[in-house]
Design a protein around this motif. Structure first.
Motif, PDB file in Angstrom:
ATOM      1  N   GLN A 402       0.818  -1.213   0.000  1.00  0.00           N
ATOM      2  CA  GLN A 402       0.000   0.000   0.000  1.00  0.00           C
ATOM      3  C   GLN A 402       0.849   1.259   0.000  1.00  0.00           C
ATOM      4  N   TYR A 403       2.100   1.151   0.479  1.00  0.00           N
ATOM      5  CA  TYR A 403       3.004   2.300   0.482  1.00  0.00           C
ATOM      6  C   TYR A 403       3.914   2.285  -0.740  1.00  0.00           C
ATOM      7  N   ILE A 404       4.276   1.098  -1.190  1.00  0.00           N
ATOM      8  CA  ILE A 404       5.092   0.991  -2.406  1.00  0.00           C
ATOM      9  C   ILE A 404       4.371   1.629  -3.586  1.00  0.00           C
ATOM     10  N   GLU A 405       3.074   1.355  -3.701  1.00  0.00           N
ATOM     11  CA  GLU A 405       2.334   1.862  -4.844  1.00  0.00           C
ATOM     12  C   GLU A 405       2.171   3.382  -4.821  1.00  0.00           C
ATOM     13  N   GLN A 406       2.405   4.011  -3.665  1.00  0.00           N
ATOM     14  CA  GLN A 406       2.271   5.467  -3.568  1.00  0.00           C
ATOM     15  C   GLN A 406       3.582   6.217  -3.795  1.00  0.00           C
ATOM     16  N   LEU A 407       4.694   5.487  -3.838  1.00  0.00           N
ATOM     17  CA  LEU A 407       5.986   6.144  -4.008  1.00  0.00           C
ATOM     18  C   LEU A 407       6.149   6.691  -5.427  1.00  0.00           C
ATOM     19  N   PRO A 408       6.489   7.970  -5.564  1.00  0.00           N
ATOM     20  CA  PRO A 408       6.794   8.501  -6.898  1.00  0.00           C
ATOM     21  C   PRO A 408       7.956   7.734  -7.529  1.00  0.00           C
ATOM     22  N   GLN A 409       7.845   7.418  -8.794  1.00  0.00           N
ATOM     23  CA  GLN A 409       8.899   6.695  -9.500  1.00  0.00           C
ATOM     24  C   GLN A 409       9.827   7.667 -10.222  1.00  0.00           C
ATOM     25  N   PRO A 410      11.092   7.299 -10.361  1.00  0.00           N
ATOM     26  CA  PRO A 410      11.724   6.080  -9.874  1.00  0.00           C
ATOM     27  C   PRO A 410      11.932   6.137  -8.360  1.00  0.00           C
ATOM     28  N   PHE A 411      11.938   4.979  -7.737  1.00  0.00           N
ATOM     29  CA  PHE A 411      12.143   4.934  -6.293  1.00  0.00           C
ATOM     30  C   PHE A 411      13.203   3.894  -5.926  1.00  0.00           C
ATOM     31  N   TYR A 412      13.718   4.065  -4.731  1.00  0.00           N
ATOM     32  CA  TYR A 412      14.673   3.130  -4.132  1.00  0.00           C
ATOM     33  C   TYR A 412      14.012   2.616  -2.859  1.00  0.00           C
ATOM     34  N   ASP A 650       2.887  12.194   9.856  1.00  0.00           N
ATOM     35  CA  ASP A 650       3.710  13.036   8.991  1.00  0.00           C
ATOM     36  C   ASP A 650       4.098  12.307   7.709  1.00  0.00           C
ATOM     37  N   GLY A 651       4.386  11.008   7.852  1.00  0.00           N
ATOM     38  CA  GLY A 651       4.747  10.229   6.666  1.00  0.00           C
ATOM     39  C   GLY A 651       3.610  10.131   5.677  1.00  0.00           C
ATOM     40  N   MET A 652       2.395   9.914   6.183  1.00  0.00           N
ATOM     41  CA  MET A 652       1.236   9.817   5.304  1.00  0.00           C
ATOM     42  C   MET A 652       0.915  11.168   4.661  1.00  0.00           C
ATOM     43  N   LYS A 653       1.093  12.220   5.435  1.00  0.00           N
ATOM     44  CA  LYS A 653       0.861  13.568   4.893  1.00  0.00           C
ATOM     45  C   LYS A 653       1.832  13.863   3.757  1.00  0.00           C
ATOM     46  N   GLU A 654       3.096  13.459   3.955  1.00  0.00           N
ATOM     47  CA  GLU A 654       4.111  13.678   2.931  1.00  0.00           C
ATOM     48  C   GLU A 654       3.781  12.887   1.662  1.00  0.00           C
ATOM     49  N   LEU A 655       3.326  11.644   1.840  1.00  0.00           N
ATOM     50  CA  LEU A 655       2.963  10.828   0.684  1.00  0.00           C
ATOM     51  C   LEU A 655       1.821  11.453  -0.110  1.00  0.00           C
ATOM     52  N   LYS A 656       0.829  11.971   0.593  1.00  0.00           N
ATOM     53  CA  LYS A 656      -0.313  12.599  -0.076  1.00  0.00           C
ATOM     54  C   LYS A 656       0.107  13.839  -0.855  1.00  0.00           C
ATOM     55  N   SER A 661       1.913  16.514  -6.282  1.00  0.00           N
ATOM     56  CA  SER A 661       2.965  17.176  -7.058  1.00  0.00           C
ATOM     57  C   SER A 661       3.585  16.264  -8.107  1.00  0.00           C
ATOM     58  N   SER A 662       3.482  14.963  -7.901  1.00  0.00           N
ATOM     59  CA  SER A 662       4.061  14.010  -8.850  1.00  0.00           C
ATOM     60  C   SER A 662       2.964  13.090  -9.356  1.00  0.00           C
ATOM     61  N   LYS A 663       2.993  12.795 -10.627  1.00  0.00           N
ATOM     62  CA  LYS A 663       1.923  12.010 -11.229  1.00  0.00           C
ATOM     63  C   LYS A 663       2.417  10.644 -11.720  1.00  0.00           C
ATOM     64  N   ASN A 664       3.519  10.165 -11.139  1.00  0.00           N
ATOM     65  CA  ASN A 664       4.098   8.934 -11.699  1.00  0.00           C
ATOM     66  C   ASN A 664       4.226   7.797 -10.702  1.00  0.00           C
ATOM     67  N   SER A 665       3.451   7.819  -9.633  1.00  0.00           N
ATOM     68  CA  SER A 665       3.447   6.661  -8.744  1.00  0.00           C
ATOM     69  C   SER A 665       2.667   5.532  -9.410  1.00  0.00           C
TER      70      SER A 665
END
Length: 687
Positions: A402-412, A650-656, A661-665
């Motif tokens: 559920q968090y992997i799919e929200q990470l803007p790509q590319p990700f580490y 804070d982590g969830m707020k940052e992800l949102k 701002s990014s459209k590539n997750s």
């Protein structure tokens, strides 16, 4: 006979007589512990003699403090000292049984960050005979309580008490001089705590380790930018060139670092009763698009998993004692791979199903530049969801999606599994392979938790394929450290199908898997010798990142003509030609050849040893002196730890915010349709 017993009792009723008895008991239990609880590698008559002698100097010195006092206070001091000594021996017996090493001040100081799940492990480690170290304390205490030995209230003359102190110092001088003759530069070159204990004793080791810890802390205060000159000069002549065939092949790809907890190389293609222990990892290992390294070694010290992470993402070794992450992770300057990737447009995240403070990750990851850290606060918890050191792998991995799919790509993304962790216990509903039958309780459950980890890995790979991430990612899989320590020789021999194992066999047993998979990557089995210190430069070259002025002590595993000497934290090394384990040199067939080396071969071995010593000492200087604060690679921006906050809200707020701002997750690519249900698992707890 009665008169003899009366004389003995009369002697014991004197302070000196009781002192001699306590010293004898102290010596006996220490020597007993050396012989029965530790594997110190005593090889000749000199070392045997030193093993007998070395408990006495510190024993006489410490217990002799009581002789400067009168009355009951003197006896209280002797009993307190011998009780503390018993506790120290007992603690080291337990620690050594699992880690083949001795407790250090660094480990004790960091125990708060790693002790949350140690209760079960300790219960598994304890043997009834371990408590024999307290036998003298109990017996002597009872003799005093019931006045079978009377307290001698007379004061001993100061000069007589001082004689024992002088005797202790003299004995230590003899001990040290003989030790130095048998093992030159014992205190200046050795990286192995077994040598300190074998030659000088476990009590001297405690003091020596405390001094080393103090020295490390003072090193930072006295360090300056000029201390980097030695490091930079070394790198000028020891940095390997990237392989043009692989450089930049993974540029722009997502990167998964899949952490196989306590997973050793021998498990690859290993079977129990005809059943593969790790069929999914076996398939991944032999995939045509996977680069698999079959001579890859873990190089951890006392920091275990934290050392592996330190090497993997900083190309710096762990410490001789303690852990870089717990001792320096909060305060030091780092130029870690997550920070570098962050500054090249990557999202960076670590996933771990245990408390964030374990190994001080919640602070260290900020120093390393991780934008996100999804610790246990981010996952749904139930009583049967966890085992030992956190969430069971299948449950953890499914929830992590559920968090992997929200990470803007590319990700580490670094994924840390925990179920295959000592004491290798798994509830029956998750057991799907029989235990091995070595008779060693510690070892036999290992294949069951490894098999469970393999199943979880297979489920995760299937998710990556279904979600589409598989085709756009470089998947790095590695084992962090041994699962079965070298203390289990009989069991290891059975697992390997041998009647016995040599020190060389045990060194080869420390291989762990290292695999790099990516669609279109020219894979195969690579036989180069390397270790965890080499991962960061390898990945940077594959990602096409400039790597000519970073401070990294490893070398790209894909480089042509790279130096293949693999340094271990204890100062030993292995290589394709010769390996040095303890005092013995072995050829690449495992034959001991110390006495038959030619002059040229001796020169080659000495050069490899010098390289090993050099790289370890340079790493220690960098870490303990915090030398990276004096140096910044071109284009790198110093990490500001205040930029990161790993609290759930804070982590969830940052992800949102990132979603806006990014459209590539992955989630956005799927038009907001979650991929969590694409993760299929047979975890019985979720049914």
């Amino acid at each position: 006979m009665g008169s003899v017993l009366k004389k003995i009792r009369n002697v014991l009723n004197t302070k000196l007589g009781f002192f001699v008895l306590v010293v004898f008991c102290f010596w006996l239990k220490t020597y007993f512990t050396y012989q029965t609880k530790f594997t110190l590698g005593v090889n000749d008559s000199v070392q045997k003699l030193l093993l007998i002698l070395n408990p006495l100097p510190m024993g006489i010195l410490l217990l002799g403090i009581a002789l400067y006092f009168r009355g009951r206070k003197s006896y209280w001091i002797m009993m307190t000292v011998t009780l503390l000594e018993s506790v120290w021996l007992f603690a080291n017996i337990l620690y050594y049984r699992e880690f083949s090493d001795f407790l250090s001040l660094g480990i004790i100081k960091s125990s708060g960050s790693v002790s949350n799940n140690l209760g079960l492990s300790i219960l598994e480690i304890i043997h009834p005979s371990d408590f024999l170290v307290f036998l003298d304390v109990i017996v002597l205490g009872l003799l005093l309580i019931f006045k079978l030995i009377k307290v001698d209230k007379r004061r001993i003359k100061i000069r007589n008490a001082a004689l024992f102190s002088v005797l202790a110092i003299a004995l230590f001088g003899i001990n040290l001089s003989v030790s130095e003759k048998d093992r030159p530069q014992l205190l200046t070159r050795t990286f192995d705590n077994n040598y300190i204990v074998k030659y000088l004793g476990i009590n001297f080791y405690a003091g020596y380790n405390a001094y080393q810890t103090y020295k490390e802390s003072s090193t930072r205060a006295n360090a300056s930018s000029s201390d980097l000159n030695d490091v930079l000069n070394y790198l000028k002549t020891n940095r390997s060139e990237p392989n043009v065939s692989y450089f930049g092949k993974a540029k722009g790809k997502n990167v998964f670092i899949f952490h196989l907890e306590s997973f050793q190389q021998f498990l690859i293609n290993y079977k129990v009763d005809g059943q593969e222990v790790t069929p999914n990892i076996n398939k991944f290992f032999s995939d045509t698009n996977t680069l698999s390294f079959d001579n890859f070694f873990h190089q951890v010290g006392q920091g275990k998993t934290s050392d592996a992470e330190t090497m993997l993402e900083n190309s710096l070794f762990g410490l001789p004692s303690g852990s870089v992450m717990t001792s320096y992770g909060t305060s030091n300057t780092f130029q870690a791979l997550p920070a570098i990737l962050d500054q090249h447009g990557y999202s960076t995240a670590a996933f771990h199903g245990d408390v964030g403070s374990f190994w001080n990750r919640d602070n260290t990851y900020k120093s390393w530049g991780y934008q996100y850290f999804f610790d246990d606060d981010y996952y749904k918890q139930k009583t049967n969801y966890s085992v030992g050191y956190g969430l069971k792998d299948k449950i953890f991995l499914k929830q992590a999606t559920q968090y992997i799919e929200q990470l803007p790509q590319p990700f580490y993304a670094k994924i840390i599994t925990v179920t295959n962790h000592y004491p290798y216990e798994l509830d029956k509903q998750n057991q799907s392979i029989p235990k091995t039958t070595t008779g060693d309780q510690t070892v036999d459950g290992y294949v069951q938790t490894a098999h469970y980890l393999d199943q979880a890995f297979g489920e995760f790979i299937n998710y990556l394929k279904k979600s589409g991430l598989y085709n756009n990612s470089m998947i790095v899989v590695y084992g962090d450290h041994y699962g079965i320590s070298n203390n289990h020789k009989k069991a290891i021999a059975q697992l390997l199908g041998k009647s016995s194992v040599s020190n060389y066999d045990l060194a080869m047993f420390q291989k762990v898997p290292f695999m790099i998979h990516m669609n279109g990557l020219e894979g195969g089995i690579n036989h180069t010798y390397g270790g965890e210190i080499d991962v960061m430069p390898t990945l940077m070259d594959l990602l096409g990142l400039k790597n000519t002025d970073t401070i990294q002590l490893g070398n790209d595993l894909l480089s042509v003509n790279r130096n293949q000497t693999v340094a271990f934290r204890d100062g030993n090394f292995v290589s394709p030609t010769f390996s040095k384990i303890g005092n013995q040199v072995y050829d690449n067939k495992g034959k001991a050849v110390s006495s038959s080396l030619t002059a040229q071969q001796k020169k080659s071995v000495n050069e490899m040893q010098a390289r090993t010593d050099k790289v370890l000492s340079l790493s220690d200087k960098i870490v303990t002196g915090d030398l990276l604060r004096f140096y910044t690679p071109s284009g790198f921006k110093k990490v500001n730890k205040k930029d990161y906050d790993y609290k759930y809200t804070d982590g969830m707020k940052e992800l949102k915010q990132k979603q806006k701002s990014s459209k590539n997750s992955l989630l956005q690519q799927k038009n907001g349709n979650s991929t969590v249900n694409l993760f299929s698992t047979d975890a019985p707890e979720l049914k």
